[in-house]
Design a protein around this motif. Structure first.
Motif, PDB file in Angstrom:
ATOM      1  N   GLN A  63       0.835  -1.210   0.000  1.00  0.00           N
ATOM      2  CA  GLN A  63       0.000   0.000   0.000  1.00  0.00           C
ATOM      3  C   GLN A  63       0.874   1.266   0.000  1.00  0.00           C
ATOM      4  OE1 GLN A  63      -2.646   0.309   3.336  1.00  0.00           O
ATOM      5  NE2 GLN A  63      -3.785   1.987   2.437  1.00  0.00           N
ATOM      6  N   CYS A  64       1.917   1.299   0.815  1.00  0.00           N
ATOM      7  CA  CYS A  64       2.802   2.473   0.871  1.00  0.00           C
ATOM      8  C   CYS A  64       3.540   2.683  -0.436  1.00  0.00           C
ATOM      9  CB  CYS A  64       3.803   2.320   2.021  1.00  0.00           C
ATOM     10  SG  CYS A  64       3.077   2.407   3.663  1.00  0.00           S
ATOM     11  N   MET A  65       4.046   1.602  -1.026  1.00  0.00           N
ATOM     12  CA  MET A  65       4.772   1.716  -2.292  1.00  0.00           C
ATOM     13  C   MET A  65       3.837   2.171  -3.415  1.00  0.00           C
ATOM     14  SD  MET A  65       7.995   1.079  -1.833  1.00  0.00           S
ATOM     15  CE  MET A  65       8.691   0.596  -3.402  1.00  0.00           C
ATOM     16  N   GLU A  66       2.600   1.681  -3.421  1.00  0.00           N
ATOM     17  CA  GLU A  66       1.640   2.097  -4.445  1.00  0.00           C
ATOM     18  C   GLU A  66       1.286   3.573  -4.303  1.00  0.00           C
ATOM     19  OE1 GLU A  66      -1.756  -0.500  -4.426  1.00  0.00           O
ATOM     20  OE2 GLU A  66      -0.691  -2.061  -5.542  1.00  0.00           O
ATOM     21  N   LYS A  67       1.093   4.033  -3.060  1.00  0.00           N
ATOM     22  CA  LYS A  67       0.787   5.451  -2.842  1.00  0.00           C
ATOM     23  C   LYS A  67       1.929   6.339  -3.317  1.00  0.00           C
ATOM     24  CE  LYS A  67      -2.342   5.231   1.117  1.00  0.00           C
ATOM     25  NZ  LYS A  67      -2.470   5.546   2.550  1.00  0.00           N
ATOM     26  N   LEU A  68       3.145   5.961  -2.982  1.00  0.00           N
ATOM     27  CA  LEU A  68       4.310   6.725  -3.412  1.00  0.00           C
ATOM     28  C   LEU A  68       4.415   6.715  -4.936  1.00  0.00           C
ATOM     29  CD1 LEU A  68       6.844   8.312  -2.614  1.00  0.00           C
ATOM     30  CD2 LEU A  68       8.048   6.125  -2.490  1.00  0.00           C
ATOM     31  N   GLY A  69       4.231   5.545  -5.536  1.00  0.00           N
ATOM     32  CA  GLY A  69       4.273   5.425  -6.990  1.00  0.00           C
ATOM     33  C   GLY A  69       3.195   6.252  -7.668  1.00  0.00           C
ATOM     34  N   TYR A  70       2.007   6.304  -7.072  1.00  0.00           N
ATOM     35  CA  TYR A  70       0.910   7.096  -7.631  1.00  0.00           C
ATOM     36  C   TYR A  70       1.309   8.565  -7.730  1.00  0.00           C
ATOM     37  CZ  TYR A  70      -3.794   8.967  -8.312  1.00  0.00           C
ATOM     38  OH  TYR A  70      -4.889   9.624  -8.819  1.00  0.00           O
ATOM     39  N   ARG A  71       1.879   9.085  -6.650  1.00  0.00           N
ATOM     40  CA  ARG A  71       2.311  10.499  -6.653  1.00  0.00           C
ATOM     41  C   ARG A  71       3.405  10.747  -7.691  1.00  0.00           C
ATOM     42  NH1 ARG A  71       2.063   9.875  -0.827  1.00  0.00           N
ATOM     43  NH2 ARG A  71       4.326   9.820  -0.800  1.00  0.00           N
ATOM     44  N   VAL A  72       4.332   9.805  -7.797  1.00  0.00           N
ATOM     45  CA  VAL A  72       5.419   9.936  -8.767  1.00  0.00           C
ATOM     46  C   VAL A  72       4.861   9.890 -10.190  1.00  0.00           C
ATOM     47  CG1 VAL A  72       7.457   8.782  -9.727  1.00  0.00           C
ATOM     48  CG2 VAL A  72       7.222   9.045  -7.250  1.00  0.00           C
ATOM     49  N   GLY A  73       3.991   8.934 -10.480  1.00  0.00           N
ATOM     50  CA  GLY A  73       3.419   8.793 -11.818  1.00  0.00           C
ATOM     51  C   GLY A  73       2.597   9.991 -12.228  1.00  0.00           C
ATOM     52  N   PHE A  74       1.792  10.501 -11.303  1.00  0.00           N
ATOM     53  CA  PHE A  74       0.959  11.666 -11.598  1.00  0.00           C
ATOM     54  C   PHE A  74       1.838  12.871 -11.937  1.00  0.00           C
ATOM     55  CE2 PHE A  74      -1.956  15.142 -10.929  1.00  0.00           C
ATOM     56  CZ  PHE A  74      -3.187  14.627 -11.325  1.00  0.00           C
ATOM     57  N   SER A  75       2.848  13.118 -11.108  1.00  0.00           N
ATOM     58  CA  SER A  75       3.751  14.260 -11.317  1.00  0.00           C
ATOM     59  C   SER A  75       4.608  14.086 -12.563  1.00  0.00           C
ATOM     60  CB  SER A  75       4.666  14.441 -10.107  1.00  0.00           C
ATOM     61  OG  SER A  75       3.916  14.735  -8.966  1.00  0.00           O
ATOM     62  N   LEU A  76       5.072  12.877 -12.798  1.00  0.00           N
ATOM     63  CA  LEU A  76       5.927  12.610 -13.949  1.00  0.00           C
ATOM     64  C   LEU A  76       5.201  12.910 -15.256  1.00  0.00           C
ATOM     65  CD1 LEU A  76       8.788  11.551 -14.444  1.00  0.00           C
ATOM     66  CD2 LEU A  76       7.838   9.260 -14.556  1.00  0.00           C
TER      67      LEU A  76
ATOM     68  N   GLU B 278       6.022  -9.267  -5.181  1.00  0.00           N
ATOM     69  CA  GLU B 278       4.875  -8.351  -5.123  1.00  0.00           C
ATOM     70  C   GLU B 278       5.286  -6.995  -4.556  1.00  0.00           C
ATOM     71  OE1 GLU B 278       0.895  -8.068  -2.381  1.00  0.00           O
ATOM     72  OE2 GLU B 278       1.440 -10.036  -3.143  1.00  0.00           O
ATOM     73  N   LEU B 279       6.208  -7.006  -3.611  1.00  0.00           N
ATOM     74  CA  LEU B 279       6.677  -5.761  -3.004  1.00  0.00           C
ATOM     75  C   LEU B 279       7.444  -4.911  -4.011  1.00  0.00           C
ATOM     76  CD1 LEU B 279       8.078  -7.200   0.366  1.00  0.00           C
ATOM     77  CD2 LEU B 279       5.762  -6.402  -0.124  1.00  0.00           C
ATOM     78  N   TYR B 280       8.096  -5.568  -4.962  1.00  0.00           N
ATOM     79  CA  TYR B 280       8.942  -4.858  -5.915  1.00  0.00           C
ATOM     80  C   TYR B 280       8.199  -4.388  -7.163  1.00  0.00           C
ATOM     81  CZ  TYR B 280      12.780  -5.998  -2.907  1.00  0.00           C
ATOM     82  OH  TYR B 280      13.602  -6.065  -1.819  1.00  0.00           O
ATOM     83  N   VAL B 281       6.962  -4.816  -7.345  1.00  0.00           N
ATOM     84  CA  VAL B 281       6.172  -4.329  -8.479  1.00  0.00           C
ATOM     85  C   VAL B 281       5.120  -3.311  -8.036  1.00  0.00           C
ATOM     86  CG1 VAL B 281       6.538  -6.395  -9.872  1.00  0.00           C
ATOM     87  CG2 VAL B 281       4.527  -6.246  -8.395  1.00  0.00           C
ATOM     88  N   ALA B 282       4.911  -3.171  -6.742  1.00  0.00           N
ATOM     89  CA  ALA B 282       3.868  -2.267  -6.225  1.00  0.00           C
ATOM     90  C   ALA B 282       4.135  -0.814  -6.618  1.00  0.00           C
ATOM     91  CB  ALA B 282       3.766  -2.397  -4.704  1.00  0.00           C
ATOM     92  N   PHE B 283       5.375  -0.379  -6.552  1.00  0.00           N
ATOM     93  CA  PHE B 283       5.718   1.000  -6.915  1.00  0.00           C
ATOM     94  C   PHE B 283       5.343   1.270  -8.367  1.00  0.00           C
ATOM     95  CE2 PHE B 283       8.806   4.087  -8.622  1.00  0.00           C
ATOM     96  CZ  PHE B 283       8.532   5.175  -7.813  1.00  0.00           C
ATOM     97  N   THR B 284       5.695   0.353  -9.255  1.00  0.00           N
ATOM     98  CA  THR B 284       5.392   0.519 -10.680  1.00  0.00           C
ATOM     99  C   THR B 284       3.888   0.531 -10.924  1.00  0.00           C
ATOM    100  OG1 THR B 284       7.489  -0.540 -11.244  1.00  0.00           O
ATOM    101  CG2 THR B 284       5.825  -0.411 -12.988  1.00  0.00           C
ATOM    102  N   CYS B 285       3.144  -0.312 -10.218  1.00  0.00           N
ATOM    103  CA  CYS B 285       1.674  -0.289 -10.344  1.00  0.00           C
ATOM    104  C   CYS B 285       1.137   1.083  -9.948  1.00  0.00           C
ATOM    105  CB  CYS B 285       1.041  -1.369  -9.467  1.00  0.00           C
ATOM    106  SG  CYS B 285       1.265  -3.035 -10.089  1.00  0.00           S
ATOM    107  N   GLY B 286       1.671   1.644  -8.882  1.00  0.00           N
ATOM    108  CA  GLY B 286       1.261   2.976  -8.455  1.00  0.00           C
ATOM    109  C   GLY B 286       1.624   4.047  -9.464  1.00  0.00           C
ATOM    110  N   VAL B 287       2.809   3.947 -10.060  1.00  0.00           N
ATOM    111  CA  VAL B 287       3.239   4.917 -11.075  1.00  0.00           C
ATOM    112  C   VAL B 287       2.275   4.883 -12.259  1.00  0.00           C
ATOM    113  CG1 VAL B 287       5.023   5.481 -12.770  1.00  0.00           C
ATOM    114  CG2 VAL B 287       5.679   4.939 -10.430  1.00  0.00           C
TER     115      VAL B 287
END
Length: 174
Positions: A48-61, A130-139
């Motif tokens: 959940q934390c990695m996805e949230k962080l990735g979401y912010r990064v993807g939106f801004s990127l 799963e932990l290592y793909v969560a960030f990319t899913c969020g992005v």
């Protein structure tokens, strides 16, 4: 702007100056984020934390990458942009395959997913993958949200380091 001509690395924009950062720095940062969230929030909250962080990064990127370009409007073109341009920004390569069922579901396949190349292929480590793909899913989810396409994003690891990222676009209410 200062631009490096070396073949491996990421460009980081700091105060409108481009500087060079090696691939290993990005890999190490990603790994440390997983370990930090595991320690700080417990193993149950890492995804959940990695996805949230990735979401912010993807939106801004996407906001910064497309500010001077004409915005893509069609769903298929937006997902193609994700596969080609966003994937290239993150992993310095395009996604290997894109499939769709033409009803709002897309599957992006990466046969050598950067964050899983160093993870063991045994069943024991499949859960950790799963932990290592969560960030990319969020992005990806954040990037699509910036394009005005709310969706759900899931990742499936059949055989490490191959990852299939499934995007299911949410249809607007009629």
């Amino acid at each position: 702007a200062v631009v490096s001509t070396q073949s491996t690395g990421y460009f980081i924009q700091i105060n409108l100056r481009m500087t060079y950062a090696p691939d290993s720095l990005f890999d190490s940062l990603h790994h440390q984020m997983v370990l930090y969230f595991e320690t700080a929030h417990g193993p149950d909250q890492v995804v959940q934390c990695m996805e949230k962080l990735g979401y912010r990064v993807g939106f801004s990127l996407i906001e910064k990458a497309t500010k001077d370009e004409a915005r893509v409007k069609e769903d298929v073109d937006i997902v193609k942009y994700i596969c080609k341009d966003l994937w290239n920004m993150l992993f310095r390569k395009q996604a290997d395959n894109l499939k769709t069922n033409h009803t709002g579901t897309f599957v992006i396949q990466d046969n050598r997913f950067r964050f899983l190349t160093r993870v063991s292929q045994s069943e024991q480590y499949k859960q950790r993958g799963e932990l290592y793909v969560a960030f990319t899913c969020g992005v990806v989810k954040g990037a699509l949200a910036n394009f005005g396409l709310p969706c759900s994003v899931t990742a499936e690891i059949d055989m490490s380091p191959t990852v299939k990222v499934t995007l299911t676009l949410q249809q607007p209410p009629i």
